[in-house]
Design an enzyme around this catalytic site. Structure first.
Site, PDB file in Angstrom:
ATOM      1  N   VAL A  14     -42.285 114.541  48.187  1.00 20.16           N
ATOM      2  CA  VAL A  14     -42.243 114.033  46.872  1.00 20.16           C
ATOM      3  C   VAL A  14     -42.680 115.029  45.660  1.00 20.16           C
ATOM      4  O   VAL A  14     -42.226 115.078  44.450  1.00 20.16           O
ATOM      5  CB  VAL A  14     -43.023 112.767  47.004  1.00 20.16           C
ATOM      6  CG1 VAL A  14     -42.725 112.031  45.576  1.00 20.16           C
ATOM      7  CG2 VAL A  14     -42.538 111.976  48.307  1.00 20.16           C
ATOM      8  N   ASP A  33     -51.456 123.613  46.290  1.00 14.89           N
ATOM      9  CA  ASP A  33     -50.962 123.233  47.603  1.00 14.89           C
ATOM     10  C   ASP A  33     -51.640 124.025  48.503  1.00 14.89           C
ATOM     11  O   ASP A  33     -51.514 125.309  48.523  1.00 14.89           O
ATOM     12  CB  ASP A  33     -49.382 122.956  47.639  1.00 14.89           C
ATOM     13  CG  ASP A  33     -49.172 122.363  48.923  1.00 14.89           C
ATOM     14  OD1 ASP A  33     -48.286 121.091  48.783  1.00 14.89           O
ATOM     15  OD2 ASP A  33     -49.504 122.311  50.208  1.00 14.89           O
ATOM     16  N   THR A  37     -49.408 121.024  55.130  1.00 19.68           N
ATOM     17  CA  THR A  37     -48.014 120.298  55.474  1.00 19.68           C
ATOM     18  C   THR A  37     -46.793 120.768  54.811  1.00 19.68           C
ATOM     19  O   THR A  37     -45.873 120.334  55.069  1.00 19.68           O
ATOM     20  CB  THR A  37     -48.170 118.818  55.739  1.00 19.68           C
ATOM     21  OG1 THR A  37     -48.694 118.359  54.476  1.00 19.68           O
ATOM     22  CG2 THR A  37     -49.070 118.271  56.673  1.00 19.68           C
ATOM     23  N   PHE A  72     -50.501 114.442  44.468  1.00 21.41           N
ATOM     24  CA  PHE A  72     -49.519 114.125  45.670  1.00 21.41           C
ATOM     25  C   PHE A  72     -50.322 114.508  47.073  1.00 21.41           C
ATOM     26  O   PHE A  72     -49.901 113.987  47.990  1.00 21.41           O
ATOM     27  CB  PHE A  72     -48.286 114.761  45.601  1.00 21.41           C
ATOM     28  CG  PHE A  72     -47.539 114.348  44.369  1.00 21.41           C
ATOM     29  CD1 PHE A  72     -46.499 113.442  44.668  1.00 21.41           C
ATOM     30  CD2 PHE A  72     -47.361 115.245  43.360  1.00 21.41           C
ATOM     31  CE1 PHE A  72     -45.882 112.856  43.477  1.00 21.41           C
ATOM     32  CE2 PHE A  72     -46.460 114.793  42.328  1.00 21.41           C
ATOM     33  CZ  PHE A  72     -45.826 113.653  42.295  1.00 21.41           C
ATOM     34  N   SER A  76     -50.511 111.873  55.392  1.00 21.76           N
ATOM     35  CA  SER A  76     -49.993 110.707  55.355  1.00 21.76           C
ATOM     36  C   SER A  76     -49.159 110.428  56.674  1.00 21.76           C
ATOM     37  O   SER A  76     -48.202 109.593  56.480  1.00 21.76           O
ATOM     38  CB  SER A  76     -48.773 111.084  54.415  1.00 21.76           C
ATOM     39  OG  SER A  76     -47.982 111.950  54.686  1.00 21.76           O
ATOM     40  N   TYR A 140     -54.758 105.008  57.121  1.00 21.82           N
ATOM     41  CA  TYR A 140     -53.581 105.757  56.112  1.00 21.82           C
ATOM     42  C   TYR A 140     -53.995 105.024  54.774  1.00 21.82           C
ATOM     43  O   TYR A 140     -54.225 105.150  53.646  1.00 21.82           O
ATOM     44  CB  TYR A 140     -52.319 106.047  56.273  1.00 21.82           C
ATOM     45  CG  TYR A 140     -51.576 106.477  55.314  1.00 21.82           C
ATOM     46  CD1 TYR A 140     -51.617 107.687  54.756  1.00 21.82           C
ATOM     47  CD2 TYR A 140     -50.405 105.688  54.774  1.00 21.82           C
ATOM     48  CE1 TYR A 140     -51.115 107.986  53.441  1.00 21.82           C
ATOM     49  CE2 TYR A 140     -49.717 105.943  53.808  1.00 21.82           C
ATOM     50  CZ  TYR A 140     -50.067 107.149  53.069  1.00 21.82           C
ATOM     51  OH  TYR A 140     -49.050 107.412  52.170  1.00 21.82           O
ATOM     52  N   HIS A 186     -40.361 109.686  60.047  1.00 23.41           N
ATOM     53  CA  HIS A 186     -39.486 108.550  59.414  1.00 23.41           C
ATOM     54  C   HIS A 186     -38.248 108.446  59.777  1.00 23.41           C
ATOM     55  O   HIS A 186     -37.485 109.447  60.354  1.00 23.41           O
ATOM     56  CB  HIS A 186     -39.574 109.305  57.818  1.00 23.41           C
ATOM     57  CG  HIS A 186     -40.866 109.007  57.241  1.00 23.41           C
ATOM     58  ND1 HIS A 186     -41.531 110.114  56.637  1.00 23.41           N
ATOM     59  CD2 HIS A 186     -41.873 108.120  57.153  1.00 23.41           C
ATOM     60  CE1 HIS A 186     -42.832 109.996  56.344  1.00 23.41           C
ATOM     61  NE2 HIS A 186     -42.887 108.640  56.641  1.00 23.41           N
ATOM     62  N   ALA A 279     -46.861  99.970  66.907  1.00 24.90           N
ATOM     63  CA  ALA A 279     -47.864  99.128  66.420  1.00 24.90           C
ATOM     64  C   ALA A 279     -48.062  99.249  65.004  1.00 24.90           C
ATOM     65  O   ALA A 279     -47.995 100.322  64.427  1.00 24.90           O
ATOM     66  CB  ALA A 279     -49.029  99.628  67.287  1.00 24.90           C
ATOM     67  N   ASP A 281     -46.242  97.858  62.656  1.00 31.25           N
ATOM     68  CA  ASP A 281     -45.308  97.844  61.845  1.00 31.25           C
ATOM     69  C   ASP A 281     -44.990  96.256  61.287  1.00 31.25           C
ATOM     70  O   ASP A 281     -44.450  95.516  62.173  1.00 31.25           O
ATOM     71  CB  ASP A 281     -43.829  98.438  62.601  1.00 31.25           C
ATOM     72  CG  ASP A 281     -43.716  99.829  62.515  1.00 31.25           C
ATOM     73  OD1 ASP A 281     -44.514 100.578  61.703  1.00 31.25           O
ATOM     74  OD2 ASP A 281     -42.816 100.394  63.285  1.00 31.25           O
TER      75      ASP A 281
HETATM   76  N1  UFG Z   1     -37.997 103.468  62.833  1.00 35.96           N
HETATM   77  C1  UFG Z   1     -37.413 103.302  64.126  1.00 35.96           C
HETATM   78  N2  UFG Z   1     -37.349 104.511  64.945  1.00 35.96           N
HETATM   79  C2  UFG Z   1     -37.801 105.537  64.378  1.00 35.96           C
HETATM   80  C3  UFG Z   1     -38.506 105.636  63.455  1.00 35.96           C
HETATM   81  C4  UFG Z   1     -38.741 104.379  62.565  1.00 35.96           C
HETATM   82  O1  UFG Z   1     -36.950 102.158  64.450  1.00 35.96           O
HETATM   83  O2  UFG Z   1     -37.540 106.625  65.187  1.00 35.96           O
HETATM   84  C5  UFG Z   1     -38.301 102.198  62.147  1.00 35.96           C
HETATM   85  C6  UFG Z   1     -39.573 101.754  61.947  1.00 35.96           C
HETATM   86  O3  UFG Z   1     -40.437 100.883  63.213  1.00 35.96           O
HETATM   87  C7  UFG Z   1     -39.709 101.056  60.878  1.00 35.96           C
HETATM   88  C8  UFG Z   1     -38.566 101.574  59.967  1.00 35.96           C
HETATM   89  O4  UFG Z   1     -37.727 102.424  61.108  1.00 35.96           O
HETATM   90  O5  UFG Z   1     -39.511  99.645  60.873  1.00 35.96           O
HETATM   91  C9  UFG Z   1     -38.961 102.602  58.990  1.00 35.96           C
HETATM   92  O6  UFG Z   1     -40.043 103.574  59.447  1.00 35.96           O
HETATM   93  P1  UFG Z   1     -40.529 104.877  58.970  1.00 35.96           P
HETATM   94  O7  UFG Z   1     -41.495 105.451  59.787  1.00 35.96           O
HETATM   95  O8  UFG Z   1     -39.537 105.602  58.272  1.00 35.96           O
HETATM   96  O9  UFG Z   1     -41.290 104.164  57.513  1.00 35.96           O
HETATM   97  P2  UFG Z   1     -42.598 103.214  57.491  1.00 35.96           P
HETATM   98  O10 UFG Z   1     -41.784 101.906  56.975  1.00 35.96           O
HETATM   99  O11 UFG Z   1     -43.360 102.976  58.956  1.00 35.96           O
HETATM  100  O12 UFG Z   1     -43.537 103.749  56.819  1.00 35.96           O
HETATM  101  C10 UFG Z   1     -43.421 103.784  55.272  1.00 35.96           C
HETATM  102  C11 UFG Z   1     -43.969 105.053  54.796  1.00 35.96           C
HETATM  103  C12 UFG Z   1     -45.712 105.115  54.852  1.00 35.96           C
HETATM  104  C13 UFG Z   1     -46.349 103.862  54.605  1.00 35.96           C
HETATM  105  C14 UFG Z   1     -45.616 102.839  55.147  1.00 35.96           C
HETATM  106  C15 UFG Z   1     -46.191 101.514  54.571  1.00 35.96           C
HETATM  107  O13 UFG Z   1     -43.425 106.251  54.971  1.00 35.96           O
HETATM  108  O14 UFG Z   1     -46.226 106.444  54.497  1.00 35.96           O
HETATM  109  O15 UFG Z   1     -44.087 102.768  54.812  1.00 35.96           O
HETATM  110  O16 UFG Z   1     -46.262 100.488  55.610  1.00 35.96           O
HETATM  111  F1  UFG Z   1     -47.489 103.938  54.940  1.00 35.96           F
END
Ligand code: UFG
Length: 322
Positions: A14, A33, A37, A72, A76, A140, A186, A279, A281
């Site tokens: 970002v 920076d 990462t 930034f 994370s 986090y 992600h 866990a 989510d």
């Molecule tokens: N997911 C999968 N398979 C994968 C990766 C992710 O099914 O291989 C799902 C996750 O379970 C979630 C969705 O895709 O339901 C999005 O997951 P991400 O990891 O891309 O993003 P998150 O929603 O977990 O995380 C985001 C930000 C974090 C922040 C969070 C807030 O990236 O920095 O939202 O809860 F902390």
């Protein structure tokens, strides 16, 4: 008016996109920076680059006439924050405290901070407004929330015009600036790794959520819309006040919908397999960005999921060629 700005974490995802948009708007940008990462080649060619710790460099350089800081730089990874909390309390909270002290010492008057939807934890209702309870479910999110509290105190005491932007799920890319985490967790970049052949299949973390197709729903915001909110935040920040805004596109997409969009965009079948829930989510995370609309005049323009995925895919393919 052109501003002299310090962008910490400007070699990250970002931060690099935001630095590019700031430079294109005519601002004078110094990227700080430590490259823990971030990537040196993600620093915009027209930025001044200082490699080092954000707080140390701020203490050393902010006296040099800086109008503001966009902060930034942070750790994370949600999973890592649970197994190595010290890294997060130190890297996020302590570093930012020292950065705030540097701003106080040098009389730097403007701050935009990268906060997160993770400060809210499991939401009680959807979409999430800024007035929702903040009960983070991971370290986090707890560290980002602690920083938000510290910023409130510093802005009041020292007249800093501060804005925290709580990002939902950032996605997409801006030309050669995009998401390239060494440890990728992600959803969209992982799905695209299947399309490039770097990964065999995508795991769907849970298909028994209380949603229409059983997979978790997130609010994907295009990184350029997000970056532009930072420019507006800089302009609308008020001396001595700390304002907090949620930033999302306002529409939720399920994991399955994201995978489908990636299949359409890449033309790859993208094998997927259902795996257990991850866990911590939440089932649904969607932002209300009404406040950012009213007070900053911000309106997300790149809300089409296929468009977001297409930009991420173009970036992924350009990296394949490197
Ligand atoms: N997911 C999968 N398979 C994968 C990766 C992710 O099914 O291989 C799902 C996750 O379970 C979630 C969705 O895709 O339901 C999005 O997951 P991400 O990891 O891309 O993003 P998150 O929603 O977990 O995380 C985001 C930000 C974090 C922040 C969070 C807030 O990236 O920095 O939202 O809860 F902390």
């Amino acid at each position: 008016k052109a501003l002299k700005l310090m962008v910490t974490g400007g070699a990250g995802y970002v931060g690099s996109v935001c630095a590019a948009r700031l430079i294109e708007a005519g601002h004078d940008v110094t990227v700080v920076d430590d490259l823990s990462t971030g990537h040196a080649d993600a620093v915009h060619p027209d930025a001044t680059f200082v490699e080092g710790d954000a707080a140390e460099v701020a203490q050393r350089l902010l006296g040099d006439g800086f109008d503001g800081v966009l902060h930034f730089a942070a750790k994370s990874l949600v999973g890592e924050s649970m197994t190595d909390p010290a890294k997060y309390w130190e890297g996020n909270v302590l570093t930012t405290l020292r950065l705030l002290e540097a701003m106080r010492d040098h009389g730097t008057k403007r701050l935009v901070f990268s906060s997160t939807a993770a400060t809210y934890g499991e939401p009680e209702s959807s979409p999430i407004p800024e007035t929702a309870p903040t009960q983070p479910t991971n370290t986090y999110g707890a560290t980002k929330l602690a920083i938000d509290h510290a910023i409130t105190s510093f802005s009041r005491a020292h007249g800093i015009a501060a804005v925290s932007l709580r990002y939902f799920n950032v996605a997409g890319a801006y030309g050669s600036f995009g998401e390239r985490h060494t440890t990728e967790t992600h959803l969209i970049p992982l799905v695209l790794q299947v399309a490039t052949g770097d990964r065999e299949r995508i795991q769907i973390f849970g298909d028994d959520y209380p949603t229409a197709d059983g997979t978790a729903i997130r609010d994907y915001i295009h990184v350029v819309d997000l970056a532009d909110a930072h420019l507006l935040a800089l302009r609308h920040a008020v001396d001595g006040e700390h304002r907090i805004y949620n930033l999302g596109s306002g529409t939720g997409f399920s994991v399955l919908e994201v995978i489908e969009a990636c299949r359409r965009t890449t033309g790859h079948e993208i094998p997927a397999a259902v795996a257990p829930r991850r866990a911590g989510d939440p089932s649904v995370l969607v932002a209300s960005s009404e406040k950012a609309g009213e007070e900053l005049g911000w309106k997300p323009e790149r809300t089409d999921l296929d468009g977001i995925v297409a930009d991420a895919w173009a970036f992924t393919q350009s990296r394949q060629a490197v």
